[in-house]
Enzyme design. Sequence first.
Site, PDB file in Angstrom:
ATOM      1  CG  ASP A  27       9.303  13.631  -5.568  1.00  9.84           C
ATOM      2  OD1 ASP A  27       9.128  13.348  -4.361  1.00  9.84           O
ATOM      3  OD2 ASP A  27      10.428  13.617  -6.102  1.00  9.84           O
ATOM      4  CD  GLU A  70      13.609  18.545  -4.373  1.00  7.96           C
ATOM      5  OE1 GLU A  70      14.638  18.556  -3.685  1.00  7.96           O
ATOM      6  OE2 GLU A  70      12.632  17.808  -4.142  1.00  7.96           O
ATOM      7  CD  GLU A 111       8.608   8.704  -4.313  1.00 10.27           C
ATOM      8  OE1 GLU A 111       8.476   7.755  -5.113  1.00 10.27           O
ATOM      9  OE2 GLU A 111       8.692   8.543  -3.081  1.00 10.27           O
ATOM     10  CG  HIS A 129      12.676   6.429   3.046  1.00 11.27           C
ATOM     11  ND1 HIS A 129      13.842   7.107   2.775  1.00 11.27           N
ATOM     12  CD2 HIS A 129      11.705   7.015   2.306  1.00 11.27           C
ATOM     13  CE1 HIS A 129      13.583   8.079   1.913  1.00 11.27           C
ATOM     14  NE2 HIS A 129      12.303   8.048   1.607  1.00 11.27           N
ATOM     15  NE  ARG A 156       5.368   4.012  -1.808  1.00  9.15           N
ATOM     16  CZ  ARG A 156       4.575   3.962  -0.753  1.00  9.15           C
ATOM     17  NH1 ARG A 156       3.987   2.830  -0.443  1.00  9.15           N
ATOM     18  NH2 ARG A 156       4.370   5.033  -0.017  1.00  9.15           N
ATOM     19  CG  HIS A 190      10.942   5.953   7.024  1.00 11.42           C
ATOM     20  ND1 HIS A 190       9.608   5.669   6.854  1.00 11.42           N
ATOM     21  CD2 HIS A 190      11.152   7.157   6.432  1.00 11.42           C
ATOM     22  CE1 HIS A 190       9.037   6.655   6.185  1.00 11.42           C
ATOM     23  NE2 HIS A 190       9.952   7.570   5.902  1.00 11.42           N
TER      24      HIS A 190
END
Length: 910
Positions: free
Chosen positions: A130, A152, A166, A252, A254, A285
């Site tokens: 995604d 997926e 995503e 990590h 967002r 990250h």
Amino acid sequence: MSSWTHLLGPNYDRTKHTVNSLMISSMNSTNLPKILIVLGTRPEGIKCAPLISELKSDHYRSKFQVIVLSTGQHRQILQQTLIAFQQNIDINLDLMMYDQKLSELFIRVFSGVTKQINIIQPNLLIIQGDTTTALASSLAAAYHHIPVAHVEAGLRSFNLSNPYPEELNRKIIDSFAKLMFAPTTFTKEVLLREGACETDVFITGNTGVDAFYAYHKKTNTTKDISILRTINNFKKNFTNEINSIIILVTMHRRENFEYLFDMCRAIATIAKEHENNVLIILPIHPNPNVKHVILKNLDGLKNVKIVDPISYDIFGHVLSQSDIVMTDSGGIQEEAVTIGKTVILMRMTTERPEGIYLGTIKQIGINYDEIVQAVNLELINFKSKNRISKTNIFGDGTASKKIAAIIDNYFYGKHIPNLKCMTKFRQDSIAQVVYSYLNVSHTNIPSHTIRRNIMNNLTKVQPALILDELLKIPSRYNISNQNEETFTVTAIIGMYKRQGLIQRWIEALLLQTHPPKYIWITYFASPIVDKIKLEIEKIRPLFSNGSNYCNDLCAEKKCKINSTINNMALSNCIEKCLTLCMKLPSILFVGMGEMQLKYFGRFQLALQCQTKYVIVFDDDCIPQARYFETALHTINTEQYRGILGTKGTPASANVFYGPLSRSNRIIEADVVGGSWFMESEWVKLMFHDKIYSWSTGEDFHLCANARKYANIRSFVMPVDRNHTSTHSFSKDYLTISNRGDTTGKIAGTASSRTYIKDQLWLRGDRLMHSYKKSKPSLLLYAETQNDAMILIKYTQQQMAQIGGSLHFATSNVVNTDLETIEIKKVVQSFHDFMIGRDYDTNPTPIIAAAEVLYAFDMVMQGTQSTAVIILGSSSTVTMFALVSAAFLRNIPILNIYIENSIIDQRIAEA
């Protein structure tokens, strides 16, 4: 070739890709289908690597041409990941820029991939997940009429803002993808509910699990790697592995940026509280927004090791060595669960809810206090060896092989289009719903098949699961809830003439992993009243303060002092047990009397129960240590919330489940006995209708009325030979049982019990095998002999012609002129709602109508009728109630209306 490389932009490294440029040229000269795999991030690299390997294998080499294109969204860590899997990038667009904006990245990816599509002219584009790379690439392909395969597919949080972007990306991709590879049954169902064509969706498992298995099964030859040395040195300081705990942390996401400070603060608190026995590994990250906050808040803590991103060949070993995983990531949930690691999920939503429902992932969120509390609880569970088991929720390591085979079928003629996914079929289906009012014949009456299915689903028994399957079902109860008032239990034991059991009963209840809050012992009109009383008097002193008996019971039987349990846990166990043991005099109540109330008296006593749950026992069913725990789990599931018994039977068959049959599955039954575990409020239902005999039949009345008035089913608990601690009876059950007035050997049913069963069916009952009736069934309702014969005359022949069955019902046969013998000769079953007969009263219209609603519903379910015929001109209040009930069940009423014999114009017209 120079013009092709020019399209790749100023960052393209010509020396690295000369061979690949020549490869593109040679590809355009062959006729094999070209598959373009586009990836850009480290997770895409991990999850695509095993699929790339499979598609490039010798088996498919002569079938496909495979080109791997990287957008460079994660430049270094993607390249690092693919090297670990011995895979190469054929084309690298190298589009990554420092602190890049999503919209700018989208434009660059869309433009760059579009140029490559024009050059390569692929027949299929494969994207994974995604990411912005996945969305922009798939749209570029769709604009060129190139089918998209989504690896997926179907992951959903159902929140467009979390994860962002995503959730938006994957919904858009799945709206036009041609091949959707769903990791689980759950994700396939998501796609189908969104309107995906079923023949385009395939359950394959997750390729991320394939990737992890590929490394997890390899021997670790890299112990000189710094991070592995750190782990190894940490564990060397401890002689017992449960005293050294490694927590792997990844952060990590967002949408968590604004909460990252609190998350780091929680990790710091955990590190400081467990400085001596916990090592926290935190691969950082590269995103500068993440990196800055983590270093500022966690760098310098003695037992927090902040490391650069770990290459995938090493990461598998680090995960294997870890005991707890704290993450806001996606893929690591799948990998950790696959090898039985506890996952603390620091997110408000997740697109992988399967693990939460099945208990392998603990969704905590981003709150400081909740993170700290959850991790501390898992540290306790780890020490008690209460750990997660390995599971294949997200795949078994063969997803890539399945996907390759599906793509093979797609290209070579085995992928058949589904007519139900074509434009006309879909539009017609919607139009049938939206414009159904235009067709009067379809307005209110669904087809017989639909009505039959509705009735069948209403009555169909729950699946007969084995114990292991039952315990995996989500439940509102967990053994950790045992001290909550919501899950308290009162145990009622009905003694009569079996002796020598009181001490065994008390011990059995005290040794439960979830002990009862109160213990009530009853004995009414017992022929051995003095002996039972003496047993109780002897038992009381044993539970006094400082009693050796309590010490021995707790140390040897409850806490098992010789087991491998650690000293602290043992001490806690003994302390809790002694407290409960010495409380016995205050929680033990003894009820006795000379009146013979042995069957119903214990249930009458249960009406006074103050706990949420009550269990009523026959005195021969002595439960084993985990029975209460198992029963509470079961009754708190959605599917098996019902009365749980030791033994039981269908009313219409000579089949018995329980201790004698040793049936290892939970079985739905019409009547259960031996013990009755239920919510205490349900006991009231038992006394709603007339009790036909006070000498027996308490089990029939309880189960039938619970079914009728509250839609509560009854189940016989599984008898699992491998888990005897979950049994509701002892090993010597039959030996005990044979010493009493009733026994576990149910050889037949007494005539009084047969009478009770027949009366319940006459009145209306839904039996467990009702749903198996396959004949079309029609219910006739009348309150006079004349009306009854008119209805029978006009329906008997037609029903015979279609192989159907007729059933008859009336409100109260005593108040009619119905000739029941004559009617019973021509109908399959005869039912009398007995309105007003229970208490020999003349009920008000409202009360009579309410009783008809209940009785009619049970008759319809019991007979599986899908239509009702009445003589409407003879309408009464009870008939009006029946019509209302049929309307609520969406059952059509066929009304014969004779004007010159109207009894009540108002009711008839209604």
